[in-house]
Design an enzyme around this catalytic site. Sequence first.
Site, mmCIF file in Angstrom:
data_model
loop_
_atom_site.group_PDB
_atom_site.id
_atom_site.type_symbol
_atom_site.label_atom_id
_atom_site.label_comp_id
_atom_site.label_asym_id
_atom_site.label_seq_id
_atom_site.Cartn_x
_atom_site.Cartn_y
_atom_site.Cartn_z
ATOM 1 N N LYS A 1 2.849 2.473 41.119
ATOM 2 C CA LYS A 1 4.049 3.736 40.770
ATOM 3 C C LYS A 1 4.372 4.729 42.151
ATOM 4 C CE LYS A 1 1.602 2.966 37.193
ATOM 5 N NZ LYS A 1 2.200 2.898 36.131
HETATM 6 C C1 LIG Z 1 0.646 3.350 35.103
HETATM 7 C C2 LIG Z 1 1.083 3.113 33.788
HETATM 8 C C3 LIG Z 1 -0.750 4.190 32.667
HETATM 9 C C4 LIG Z 1 -1.913 4.205 32.987
HETATM 10 O O1 LIG Z 1 -1.710 4.462 34.658
HETATM 11 P P1 LIG Z 1 -3.399 3.952 34.969
HETATM 12 O O2 LIG Z 1 -3.476 4.445 36.528
HETATM 13 O O3 LIG Z 1 -2.623 2.026 35.972
HETATM 14 O O4 LIG Z 1 -4.248 3.876 34.332
HETATM 15 C C5 LIG Z 1 0.140 5.235 31.970
HETATM 16 N N1 LIG Z 1 1.584 5.129 31.421
HETATM 17 C C6 LIG Z 1 2.680 5.243 32.495
HETATM 18 C C7 LIG Z 1 4.097 4.991 31.750
HETATM 19 C C8 LIG Z 1 2.366 3.986 33.305
HETATM 20 O O5 LIG Z 1 3.557 3.135 33.775
#
Ligand SMILES: *Cc1c(COP(=O)(O)O)cnc(C)c1O
Length: 409
Positions: A189
């Site tokens: 992210k």
């Molecule tokens: C990465 C992601 C999640 C989940 O996040 P985590 O921290 O990996 O649990 C949820 N929604 C979207 C759109 C994502 O890209």
Amino acid sequence: MAGGPGSYLFGEEEKREVMDVLESGYLFRYGQADDPRFKRKVATFEKEFTETIGARYAVATNSGTGSLLCCLAALGIGAGDEVIAPGYTFIASISSIVLANAIPVLAEIDSSLTIDPDDIEKRITPRTKAILPVHMLGNPCDMDRVMAIAKKHNLAVIEDCCQSFGASYKGKRAGTIGDMAAFSLNVFKTITSGDGGVVATNNRDLHERAFGFHDQGHKPDRMGVEVGNRSIIGMNMRINEVTGAIALAQLRKLDSILDVLRKKKARLKKKLEGGTGYGFRKINDPDGECATLLTVLFDTAELAERFCARFGMRPIADSGWHVYNNMEQILGKKTGRAFNCPYACPVYKGDAEYRKHMLPRTDDILARAVNVSIGVVDKGLGAGAGINVTSTDAEIDDFAERFLKAVSE
Ligand SMILES: *Cc1c(COP(=O)(O)O)cnc(C)c1O
């Protein structure tokens, strides 16, 4: 290296914050308030997050998935309730709904690769309780339309900001427009603490419930008399001070990261503009996107295929994790225990189901779409190639040249 821009920019700042914690001896987010050695990294992160994003309240959690669960729990969404989510998203947007005992209802995307507001409206039933718009690939959804539909039908809105930490829409940061929002601090992210997440809201009651759910039902920061005062069952999704320290250092880099991404993307996009046979996805607010990726939309699936074969990439449609067609966890399943989830209850008697190619418009767009990395280098998104947050102008120009050559061949 694969990962998001924050992971490329780890440095002295993160090290200093972590050393602060290790030297203090306080690892738990709750420490002795009157001990000056206790550095309150998690609480400081939450406070600075609210100031950066412009939300009134924030809870740091262990993941984006956990944050989505906190939102659903806080809003009281459960057995038999329907939540409308897009067919192009990470599985967690859908699985969190299942884990809350509710029913994910999948909707089409439009050429922005985010949920199509026209299609949301078609999928509303008397059981619909919420819309879960996902700001995919750093690009906010058409939130004016989403909010208007939610208001008209009295639905809650949970913004999935996991791929859009720092984005904004018409001057408001993503995550401050709906009722609640979930962010991720996973390594892919915008900014990262390895894993982690945040719940944001402007509503005091929702914050209290989300906080309680992420803890063991406690009031925010475990303030006040607890016994007899816990109104919700929790799951312990807390983060510790080490994670909080890293998240804090990364948060302080957020705006400079976005600035760099936007400049690099603008340079690359300009070089690729005007080519034949392709364009770019629609950006709902060109000033507000994270610019973590550049999504190229070819005129036909065949053109996308041919380009990808030459370039060693894959169209989004078959690049793995984020397309409902590739989610064997839900395909062919109906609801309740059929999801193979011990928590999901079989109360629901509706007809939601998950079949390959049930969203033809989404399929068409994703078969023509190719993700080029700008700051998020992630094969799972189809973005194993492109540039990254440390790329030089010469490297950007070189990528553009190779791209244009492959298109023209
Ligand atoms: C990465 C992601 C999640 C989940 O996040 P985590 O921290 O990996 O649990 C949820 N929604 C979207 C759109 C994502 O890209």
